[in-house]
Scaffold this motif. Structure first.
Motif, mmCIF file in Angstrom:
data_model
loop_
_atom_site.group_PDB
_atom_site.id
_atom_site.type_symbol
_atom_site.label_atom_id
_atom_site.label_comp_id
_atom_site.label_asym_id
_atom_site.label_seq_id
_atom_site.Cartn_x
_atom_site.Cartn_y
_atom_site.Cartn_z
ATOM 1 N N VAL A 1 0.835 -1.211 0.000
ATOM 2 C CA VAL A 1 0.000 0.000 0.000
ATOM 3 C C VAL A 1 0.865 1.255 0.000
ATOM 4 O O VAL A 1 0.640 2.185 -0.790
ATOM 5 C CB VAL A 1 -0.949 -0.011 1.210
ATOM 6 N N GLY B 1 2.769 1.414 -3.353
ATOM 7 C CA GLY B 1 1.880 1.682 -4.476
ATOM 8 C C GLY B 1 1.431 3.130 -4.526
ATOM 9 O O GLY B 1 1.519 3.779 -5.577
ATOM 10 N N PHE B 2 0.971 3.654 -3.401
ATOM 11 C CA PHE B 2 0.556 5.059 -3.378
ATOM 12 C C PHE B 2 1.747 5.986 -3.578
ATOM 13 O O PHE B 2 1.619 7.038 -4.209
ATOM 14 C CB PHE B 2 -0.155 5.371 -2.065
ATOM 15 N N VAL C 1 2.475 6.101 -7.296
ATOM 16 C CA VAL C 1 1.487 6.898 -8.024
ATOM 17 C C VAL C 1 1.760 8.398 -7.853
ATOM 18 O O VAL C 1 1.624 9.182 -8.792
ATOM 19 C CB VAL C 1 0.060 6.556 -7.541
ATOM 20 N N GLY C 2 2.194 8.782 -6.657
ATOM 21 C CA GLY C 2 2.417 10.196 -6.395
ATOM 22 C C GLY C 2 3.767 10.729 -6.826
ATOM 23 O O GLY C 2 3.940 11.949 -6.925
ATOM 24 N N SER D 1 9.778 4.031 -3.500
ATOM 25 C CA SER D 1 8.448 3.418 -3.568
ATOM 26 C C SER D 1 8.505 2.067 -4.264
ATOM 27 O O SER D 1 7.820 1.117 -3.868
ATOM 28 C CB SER D 1 7.481 4.345 -4.310
#
Length: 258
Positions: A66, A69-70, A73-74, A85
C-alpha cells in the motif's frame, strides 16, 4: 550494453520497475530462508506472536504494498521517491505472494501441498516482469526504428498468442503448463493441442461421449505424473521447502509452525 540500458531501462522510466523486481525476488528468497530456519528451529528467528496472536508476514507485506503503491502513483517514474516506492512495493509484494496460497485457501497451508501455489505464482510474476524489462514489449520506449517496431510487434503478437493458448491449456486442466506457457514459447502450444486431463472442464464437455478419448487421457495423465512428479517435487522442495505430508489444514486462528 550501455545503449541498451539507456534505451530500454532509463529512457522509458523502467528503473523503478527493475528495483521492484529485484526487491521482490530478494524478499521472497529471504523470507523462504527465514521460514525454513524457523521451521527447523535454527537461528535467532521466531514467529511474531504479540499477545498470543500470530502475525503472518502477509500483513506487513500488505502494508508495504500500500505504501509503495501510493508512493509510486504520487512520485512518477523518476527521482528518489519513485525508486524508494518501487523497493517498498517489491518487498511487500514478495511477502504477500509468498503466502498467496494462504490467501487463496483462507487456511494456513504454507507447508502443505497447496502451499506450492505460492512458489509457482512468484516464479510466474518474476518472469512476466522480466519480460517487460527486457525491452521485448516496447512500453515507454521512444523513437523506435522500423526494424525495432516490427520485431517488438511480432514479440507482442506472439505473447498474446501464447496467452490465448495458455487459456486453452488451463481449460484442459493443465494449470502449470498454462502458467509457464504465458512466458515460455511453445509450452502453451503443447498444452493446448494435447489431450485434456481427466476431470478438466474440457474433458467433461468433449470426452463425455468418447470413452476411448477418456481412457487415453487417463492413461496419458498417469504416465505423465509418474514420470515428472518426482523431479518436479524435488525442484519445488528446493525452492519452497518440503511440505508436511501428514499436516492437516490449520485454521488461521491457530499459530502456524513456520
Amino acid at each position: 550494453m550501455g545503449h541498451w540500458w539507456y534505451r530500454n531501462i532509463v529512457e522509458p522510466g523502467k528503473l523503478p520497475l527493475l528495483l521492484a523486481l529485484l526487491s521482490f525476488v530478494m524478499s521472497f528468497l529471504v523470507t523462504r530462508v527465514i521460514t525454513r530456519m524457523i521451521r527447523a528451529g535454527k537461528g535467532p528467528f521466531k514467529n511474531i506472536t504479540p499477545g498470543g496472536m500470530h502475525v503472518h508476514h502477509v500483513v506487513p507485506g500488505v502494508i508495504l504494498v500500500v505504501i509503495g503503491g501510493f508512493g509510486a502513483v504520487g512520485s512518477g517514474r523518476y527521482g528518489f521517491g519513485a525508486m524508494l516506492s518501487a523497493v517498498l512495493f517489491g518487498l511487500g509484494a514478495g511477502l504477500v505472494l509468498d503466502e498467496f496460497a494462504l490467501i487463496l485457501h483462507l487456511d494456513d497451508v504454507y507447508w502443505s501441498e497447496q502451499g506450492r501455489k505460492s512458489v509457482e505464482i512468484v516464479v510466474l510474476t518474476a518472469a512476466l516482469v522480466a519480460l517487460v524489462l527486457g525491452g521485448f514489449v516496447p512500453f515507454g520506449v521512444n523513437d523506435l526504428t522500423a526494424e525495432e517496431r516490427q520485431s517488438r510487434g511480432l514479440v507482442a503478437m506472439n505473447t498474446a498468442t501464447n496467452f490465448f493458448l495458455a487459456l486453452i491449456a488451463l481449460w484442459k486442466g493443465k494449470a502449470r503448463t498454462a502458467l509457464f506457457g504465458v512466458v515460455v514459447p511453445f509450452v502453451a502450444l503443447i498444452g493446448a493441442i494435447r489431450l485434456a486431463r481427466p476431470g478438466s472442464p474440457y474433458a467433461k464437455k468433449f470426452y463425455a461421449k468418447r470413452p476411448r478419448a477418456r481412457a487415453k487421457a487417463g492413461l496419458r495423465a498417469f504416465h505423465h505424473d509418474r514420470r515428472w512428479a518426482a523431479p518436479r517435487r524435488k525442484f519445488e522442495n528446493f525452492i519452497g521447502g518440503t511440505p508436511d505430508p501428514e499436516r492437516a489444514a490449520v485454521s488461521l486462528r491457530k499459530p502456524p509452525e513456520h
